[in-house]
Write an enzyme that holds these catalytic residues in place. Sequence first.
Site, short mmCIF file in Angstrom:
data_model
loop_
_atom_site.label_atom_id
_atom_site.label_comp_id
_atom_site.label_asym_id
_atom_site.label_seq_id
_atom_site.Cartn_x
_atom_site.Cartn_y
_atom_site.Cartn_z
N CYS A 1 58.22 67.99 28.08
CA CYS A 1 57.55 66.79 27.56
C CYS A 1 58.11 65.60 28.33
O CYS A 1 59.32 65.53 28.58
CB CYS A 1 57.83 66.65 26.06
SG CYS A 1 57.27 65.09 25.37
N THR A 2 57.21 64.69 28.68
CA THR A 2 57.62 63.54 29.51
C THR A 2 58.77 62.73 28.91
O THR A 2 59.54 62.11 29.64
CB THR A 2 56.43 62.58 29.67
OG1 THR A 2 55.85 62.37 28.38
CG2 THR A 2 55.42 63.12 30.64
N HIS A 3 58.83 62.70 27.59
CA HIS A 3 59.82 61.83 26.94
C HIS A 3 61.24 62.41 26.95
O HIS A 3 62.22 61.68 26.82
CB HIS A 3 59.43 61.57 25.49
CG HIS A 3 58.26 60.66 25.34
ND1 HIS A 3 57.03 60.95 25.89
CD2 HIS A 3 58.13 59.47 24.70
CE1 HIS A 3 56.19 59.98 25.59
NE2 HIS A 3 56.83 59.07 24.87
N ASP B 1 49.51 59.87 32.32
CA ASP B 1 50.23 60.35 31.13
C ASP B 1 49.52 59.81 29.89
O ASP B 1 48.75 58.85 29.96
CB ASP B 1 51.69 59.88 31.13
CG ASP B 1 52.46 60.47 29.95
OD1 ASP B 1 52.31 61.67 29.68
OD2 ASP B 1 53.19 59.73 29.27
N SER B 2 49.84 60.42 28.75
CA SER B 2 49.26 59.94 27.50
C SER B 2 49.82 58.57 27.13
O SER B 2 49.22 57.86 26.33
CB SER B 2 49.58 60.95 26.39
OG SER B 2 50.97 61.18 26.33
N TYR C 1 49.22 62.64 22.39
CA TYR C 1 48.27 63.72 22.62
C TYR C 1 48.80 65.04 22.02
O TYR C 1 48.03 65.95 21.75
CB TYR C 1 48.09 63.96 24.13
CG TYR C 1 47.19 63.00 24.87
CD1 TYR C 1 46.81 61.77 24.34
CD2 TYR C 1 46.73 63.34 26.14
CE1 TYR C 1 45.98 60.91 25.06
CE2 TYR C 1 45.90 62.50 26.86
CZ TYR C 1 45.53 61.28 26.32
OH TYR C 1 44.71 60.44 27.04
N GLY C 2 50.09 65.10 21.84
CA GLY C 2 50.75 66.37 21.48
C GLY C 2 50.40 66.91 20.12
O GLY C 2 50.74 68.04 19.79
N GLU D 1 60.31 56.73 21.90
CA GLU D 1 59.47 55.52 21.90
C GLU D 1 60.20 54.36 21.22
O GLU D 1 60.02 53.21 21.58
CB GLU D 1 58.14 55.78 21.16
CG GLU D 1 57.24 56.78 21.84
CD GLU D 1 56.24 56.14 22.80
OE1 GLU D 1 56.00 54.94 22.68
OE2 GLU D 1 55.73 56.86 23.68
N CYS E 1 51.84 64.38 32.13
CA CYS E 1 51.88 64.79 30.72
C CYS E 1 51.84 66.32 30.62
O CYS E 1 50.91 66.96 31.13
CB CYS E 1 50.66 64.19 30.02
SG CYS E 1 50.56 64.59 28.29
N ASN E 2 52.83 66.89 29.97
CA ASN E 2 52.87 68.34 29.79
C ASN E 2 51.69 68.83 28.95
O ASN E 2 51.11 69.87 29.22
CB ASN E 2 54.17 68.75 29.12
CG ASN E 2 55.34 68.74 30.07
OD1 ASN E 2 55.71 69.77 30.61
ND2 ASN E 2 55.93 67.58 30.29
N1 DGL Z 1 53.21 62.97 27.31
C1 DGL Z 1 53.30 63.99 26.30
C2 DGL Z 1 53.80 65.29 26.93
O1 DGL Z 1 54.45 65.30 27.96
C3 DGL Z 1 54.22 63.57 25.16
C4 DGL Z 1 53.66 62.47 24.30
C5 DGL Z 1 52.38 62.83 23.58
O2 DGL Z 1 52.41 63.61 22.61
O3 DGL Z 1 51.34 62.34 24.00
O4 DGL Z 1 53.54 66.35 26.39
#
Ligand code: DGL
Length: 247
Positions: free
Chosen positions: A180-182, A7-8, A39-40, A150, A70-71
């Site tokens: 999104c993972t969060h 994941d990011s 990363y988004g 976060e 990570c999506n």
């Molecule tokens: N892990 C990213 C996702 O699932 C969310 C956080 C990011 O922007 O890196 O898209």
Amino acid sequence: MKIGVFDSGIGGLTVVKSLLNHQLFEEIIYFGDTARVPYGIKDKNTIIRYAIEAVEFFKNFDIDLIIVACNTVSAYALEEMRENASCPVIGVVEAGILATVNSLDDKNSNILILGTKATINSRAYEDGLEKKGFNNLEAKATGLFVPIVEEEIYEGEILNATLSHYFCELKKPDAIILGCTHFPLISGPIEDYFCKESIVIHSGDAIVEYLEDRFEFTKKYENPTLKFFASENPDALKAVASKWLSL
Ligand code: DGL
């Protein structure tokens, strides 16, 4: 099976939680690119470059499978990761699309897709769902939820204001994809906003469904080995992992 989860940052721990709940793997090696999250908001080439570096990192371990939690990475870099990896690579977007299709009988169902700006701009969920015959789609970039989670804000004024900011003009969806993972960490408030009337698709549960469909799991691992790596401040990642995964 020994697997890598990428994941990011810390959000992919929500996917690890689902994997642990189902006791599928003997060893899970988690890598969060905490030095370069989020990363988004980055562009495609940067996301692909970082994702290939993650594949290189996992080559230090003799793993059987990489799960991209990570999506954003799943939306942009899966092919490139596959070209560079020496094991299969699977991502949460494809799994999320299949879980959505399996949950809905009516192709006219109104589906709300939530994700980072990059994930929504990629149209990965929309294109995948349209191919399956679903056309009543609304995609919304809801990136502010990432820093809110976060900051460990899971309820209250700031979250409620953000929910209204993003959702006030939307009609009630039949299904919501937490792309999104969060977002699973605030799925309760998201569901409440829409009066708990929508089916919710969670990347972690979707990947478990996807794995159980494709691989034969003959054994349960009650106490898998877990290893956590981060590109910056691994202690902070381990602290969140202990909390979220109740380790
Ligand atoms: N892990 C990213 C996702 O699932 C969310 C956080 C990011 O922007 O890196 O898209």
